[in-house]
Write a protein that holds these residues in place. Structure first.
Motif, mmCIF file in Angstrom:
data_model
loop_
_atom_site.group_PDB
_atom_site.id
_atom_site.type_symbol
_atom_site.label_atom_id
_atom_site.label_comp_id
_atom_site.label_asym_id
_atom_site.label_seq_id
_atom_site.Cartn_x
_atom_site.Cartn_y
_atom_site.Cartn_z
ATOM 1 N N ALA A 1 -7.076 -40.743 -40.962
ATOM 2 C CA ALA A 1 -5.961 -40.382 -41.837
ATOM 3 C C ALA A 1 -5.735 -41.479 -42.863
ATOM 4 C CB ALA A 1 -4.684 -40.158 -41.016
ATOM 5 N N PHE A 2 -5.498 -41.078 -44.106
ATOM 6 C CA PHE A 2 -5.140 -41.992 -45.184
ATOM 7 C C PHE A 2 -3.736 -41.648 -45.656
ATOM 8 C CE2 PHE A 2 -9.876 -42.293 -46.605
ATOM 9 C CZ PHE A 2 -10.119 -43.199 -45.576
ATOM 10 N N ARG A 3 -2.855 -42.652 -45.729
ATOM 11 C CA ARG A 3 -1.495 -42.496 -46.241
ATOM 12 C C ARG A 3 -1.366 -43.399 -47.458
ATOM 13 N NH1 ARG A 3 -2.357 -39.250 -42.984
ATOM 14 N NH2 ARG A 3 -1.317 -38.852 -40.984
ATOM 15 N N TRP A 4 -1.148 -42.810 -48.616
ATOM 16 C CA TRP A 4 -1.196 -43.579 -49.858
ATOM 17 C C TRP A 4 0.054 -44.423 -50.075
ATOM 18 C CZ3 TRP A 4 -5.939 -43.376 -50.284
ATOM 19 C CH2 TRP A 4 -6.674 -42.201 -50.209
ATOM 20 N N PHE A 5 -0.153 -45.613 -50.661
ATOM 21 C CA PHE A 5 0.943 -46.473 -51.079
ATOM 22 C C PHE A 5 1.320 -46.112 -52.517
ATOM 23 C CE2 PHE A 5 -0.673 -50.053 -48.096
ATOM 24 C CZ PHE A 5 -0.010 -49.462 -47.037
ATOM 25 N N TRP A 6 2.572 -46.046 -52.773
ATOM 26 C CA TRP A 6 3.066 -45.626 -54.081
ATOM 27 C C TRP A 6 2.563 -46.524 -55.196
ATOM 28 C CZ3 TRP A 6 7.999 -47.582 -56.503
ATOM 29 C CH2 TRP A 6 8.283 -46.894 -57.671
ATOM 30 N N THR A 7 2.542 -47.830 -54.951
ATOM 31 C CA THR A 7 2.188 -48.759 -56.026
ATOM 32 C C THR A 7 0.684 -48.980 -56.170
ATOM 33 O OG1 THR A 7 2.499 -50.568 -54.462
ATOM 34 C CG2 THR A 7 4.354 -50.020 -55.892
ATOM 35 N N GLY A 8 -0.108 -48.637 -55.168
ATOM 36 C CA GLY A 8 -1.523 -48.942 -55.229
ATOM 37 C C GLY A 8 -2.431 -47.764 -55.507
ATOM 38 N N ALA A 9 -2.045 -46.588 -55.038
ATOM 39 C CA ALA A 9 -2.932 -45.427 -55.137
ATOM 40 C C ALA A 9 -3.016 -44.905 -56.567
ATOM 41 C CB ALA A 9 -2.445 -44.320 -54.206
ATOM 42 N N SER A 10 -4.206 -44.411 -56.915
ATOM 43 C CA SER A 10 -4.402 -43.827 -58.238
ATOM 44 C C SER A 10 -3.693 -42.479 -58.330
ATOM 45 C CB SER A 10 -5.904 -43.630 -58.498
ATOM 46 O OG SER A 10 -6.448 -42.680 -57.587
ATOM 47 N N SER A 11 -3.524 -42.013 -59.547
ATOM 48 C CA SER A 11 -2.856 -40.727 -59.747
ATOM 49 C C SER A 11 -3.655 -39.593 -59.101
ATOM 50 C CB SER A 11 -2.670 -40.453 -61.243
ATOM 51 O OG SER A 11 -3.926 -40.461 -61.919
ATOM 52 N N ALA A 12 -4.981 -39.736 -59.072
ATOM 53 C CA ALA A 12 -5.813 -38.704 -58.452
ATOM 54 C C ALA A 12 -5.522 -38.597 -56.957
ATOM 55 C CB ALA A 12 -7.292 -39.021 -58.679
ATOM 56 N N LYS A 13 -5.281 -39.727 -56.319
ATOM 57 C CA LYS A 13 -5.004 -39.707 -54.888
ATOM 58 C C LYS A 13 -3.592 -39.195 -54.612
ATOM 59 C CE LYS A 13 -8.362 -43.267 -53.730
ATOM 60 N NZ LYS A 13 -8.644 -44.600 -53.168
ATOM 61 N N TRP A 14 -2.647 -39.574 -55.465
ATOM 62 C CA TRP A 14 -1.291 -39.059 -55.293
ATOM 63 C C TRP A 14 -1.265 -37.546 -55.488
ATOM 64 C CZ3 TRP A 14 2.600 -40.656 -52.779
ATOM 65 C CH2 TRP A 14 2.862 -42.026 -52.646
ATOM 66 N N LYS A 15 -2.041 -37.076 -56.436
ATOM 67 C CA LYS A 15 -2.089 -35.640 -56.682
ATOM 68 C C LYS A 15 -2.686 -34.901 -55.487
ATOM 69 C CE LYS A 15 -3.775 -32.206 -60.006
ATOM 70 N NZ LYS A 15 -4.543 -32.010 -61.282
ATOM 71 N N ALA A 16 -3.698 -35.493 -54.853
ATOM 72 C CA ALA A 16 -4.335 -34.875 -53.693
ATOM 73 C C ALA A 16 -3.457 -34.946 -52.459
ATOM 74 C CB ALA A 16 -5.678 -35.544 -53.423
ATOM 75 N N GLY A 17 -2.600 -35.969 -52.394
ATOM 76 C CA GLY A 17 -1.717 -36.118 -51.240
ATOM 77 C C GLY A 17 -2.390 -36.873 -50.111
ATOM 78 N N ASP A 18 -1.598 -37.219 -49.083
ATOM 79 C CA ASP A 18 -2.144 -37.889 -47.916
ATOM 80 C C ASP A 18 -3.222 -37.019 -47.284
ATOM 81 O OD1 ASP A 18 -0.386 -39.951 -48.352
ATOM 82 O OD2 ASP A 18 1.073 -39.275 -46.863
ATOM 83 N N GLN A 19 -4.199 -37.674 -46.653
ATOM 84 C CA GLN A 19 -5.384 -36.961 -46.190
ATOM 85 C C GLN A 19 -5.649 -37.159 -44.707
ATOM 86 O OE1 GLN A 19 -7.315 -35.054 -48.408
ATOM 87 N NE2 GLN A 19 -5.609 -35.488 -49.782
ATOM 88 N N THR A 20 -6.218 -36.129 -44.080
ATOM 89 C CA THR A 20 -6.696 -36.215 -42.705
ATOM 90 C C THR A 20 -8.104 -35.631 -42.654
ATOM 91 O OG1 THR A 20 -4.480 -36.028 -41.758
ATOM 92 C CG2 THR A 20 -6.335 -35.510 -40.321
ATOM 93 N N PHE A 21 -9.035 -36.359 -42.024
ATOM 94 C CA PHE A 21 -10.435 -35.946 -41.965
ATOM 95 C C PHE A 21 -10.919 -35.915 -40.515
ATOM 96 C CE2 PHE A 21 -9.643 -38.221 -45.894
ATOM 97 C CZ PHE A 21 -10.207 -37.414 -46.867
ATOM 98 N N PRO A 22 -11.105 -34.756 -39.922
ATOM 99 C CA PRO A 22 -11.753 -34.690 -38.600
ATOM 100 C C PRO A 22 -13.184 -35.223 -38.708
ATOM 101 C CG PRO A 22 -10.645 -32.624 -39.136
ATOM 102 C CD PRO A 22 -10.670 -33.423 -40.394
#
Length: 296
Positions: free
Chosen positions: A151-172
Motif C-alpha cells: 500500500a502507498f499513502r501519498w504525502f500532500w507536500t511530496g507527491a506529484s499531481s499525477a499520484k494525487w489524482k490517482a489516489g492512495d494505492q493498494t497492490f496485491p
C-alpha cells in the motif's frame, strides 16, 4: 563445521548445511546490517568464496551468492557499496591464517552443495527474505507491506499531481511481476512495483502511482531495500495472477485503499511538522487537516 568466526560487525556460525550470519547492533555497524539482524545462508545459495586484503590492516572473507538465490541481493541489483554487502566478513589482518582455513572449509561445503556449474542461477530463492509486516517513509508517501499486498499513502507536500489524482494505492502481490529498486544514495532513487504484462506504467517514477520516490533522508537503504526484497520474494512465490472467467470484469490493477485511521493520523502528524517548520501556512494547514479528518 560447527565453528564460529567473529569479524568486524558480524559473526559467522558454520553449520552442517548453512552459515548463520549474525550482525552486531553497535553504533558503527551499518544500519542495513542492524536491520537484517541475522541471515541463514544455505551453502547451495553460494557460488564462490574469496579472501582478499581489505582496508586499514584487514582481510575480507567474501561468500559470493549465486544469482537468483537471495531476494535481497536480487533487489539490490549490484547497487550496494562494499561496506554494506552482508556477504563480506571483515577481519583484522593478524587473523588471515584463520580466515584462510575457514575460506577453504567454506569452499568445500559450497562445492558439495552447489550444482556443477556454480554460476548457474538458482531456480528459486534459497535465502529467506526479511519478514513482513514492513513499512518505511518515502519522500512522497508511506509504503507498507503486510505479506500479501503493498500500500502507498501519498504525502500532500511530496507527491506529484499525477499520484494525487490517482489516489492512495493498494497492490496485491498477485498483480505484480517484480520490483525495481534504485538506491537512495544516487540521484532520483525510487522503489517501483512492476505490473504484470499488459499494464502501462509511466516512464518517470515520479508520475507512476506504482512507485515511491526517495530523497532528503526518506527511503534509506536499511528500510527500503529489505522492503523491496520482501515484496520480490512474495511476488516470486505467489505464482501467476489468477485469470478472469469469461464475461467477468477484470479488477483494476490500481485499487483505491480504504482510509486507515492510523495512516490518517500519521499524515496529520507529518502535516503538523511541516506547519511548525514554516513550510505550510496556517490556512493550508487548516484546510488540509480538515480534508484528512473528513476521510475518516
Amino acid at each position: 563445521m560447527g565453528d564460529v568466526l567473529a569479524g568486524i560487525h558480524a559473526t559467522w556460525e558454520f553449520e552442517s548445511d548453512s552459515v548463520l550470519i549474525r550482525f552486531e547492533r553497535g553504533i558503527r555497524t551499518p544500519k542495513l546490517f542492524q536491520a537484517l539482524r541475522e541471515r541463514r545462508v544455505p551453502y547451495g545459495a553460494l557460488a564462490a568464496v574469496t579472501l582478499s586484503p581489505g582496508k586499514r590492516g584487514t582481510v575480507v572473507l567474501h561468500a559470493v551468492p549465486r544469482p537468483g538465490a537471495d531476494p535481497l541481493m536480487e533487489a539490490a541489483a549490484g547497487q550496494l557499496k562494499e561496506s554494506g554487502d552482508p556477504y563480506r566478513l571483515v577481519l583484522p589482518a593478524e587473523r588471515e591464517t584463520l580466515a584462510e582455513y575457514y575460506a577453504d572449509e567454506l569452499r568445500t561445503a559450497v562445492a558439495d552443495a552447489a550444482p556443477l556449474d556454480e554460476k548457474e542461477p538458482a531456480d528459486r530463492f534459497l535465502v529467506t527474505a526479511p519478514p513482513a509486516p514492513l513499512h518505511f517513509k518515502a519522500y512522497d508517501g508511506k509504503a507498507t507491506f503486510d505479506g500479501s499486498k503493498v500500500a502507498f499513502r501519498w504525502f500532500w507536500t511530496g507527491a506529484s499531481s499525477a499520484k494525487w489524482k490517482a489516489g492512495d494505492q493498494t497492490f496485491p502481490v498477485q498483480e505484480l511481476s517484480g520490483v525495481e529498486w534504485r538506491s537512495p544514495e544516487v540521484f532520483d532513487g525510487y522503489l517501483r512495483l512492476l505490473r504484470r504484462a499488459g499494464a502501462q506504467q509511466p516512464a518517470q517514477a515520479d508520475h507512476d502511482p506504482a512507485a515511491v520516490m526517495f530523497g532528503l533522508g526518506y527511503g534509506p537503504v536499511h528500510e527500503s531495500l529489505p522492503f523491496a526484497a520482501a515484496v520480490l520474494a512474495a511476488v516470486r512465490t505467489s505464482g501467476a495472477a489468477p485469470a478472469t472467467t469469461p464475461g467477468s470484469v477484470p479488477v483494476p490493477a490500481l485499487v483505491a485503499a480504504r482510509p486507515d485511521p492510523a495512516d490518517i493520523a500519521e499524515r496529520i502528524r507529518h502535516l503538523g511538522e511541516l506547519h511548525e517548520a514554516g513550510l505550510v501556512t496556517d490556512e493550508e494547514f487548516s484546510a488540509k487537516k480538515a480534508q484528512l479528518l473528513a476521510e475518516l
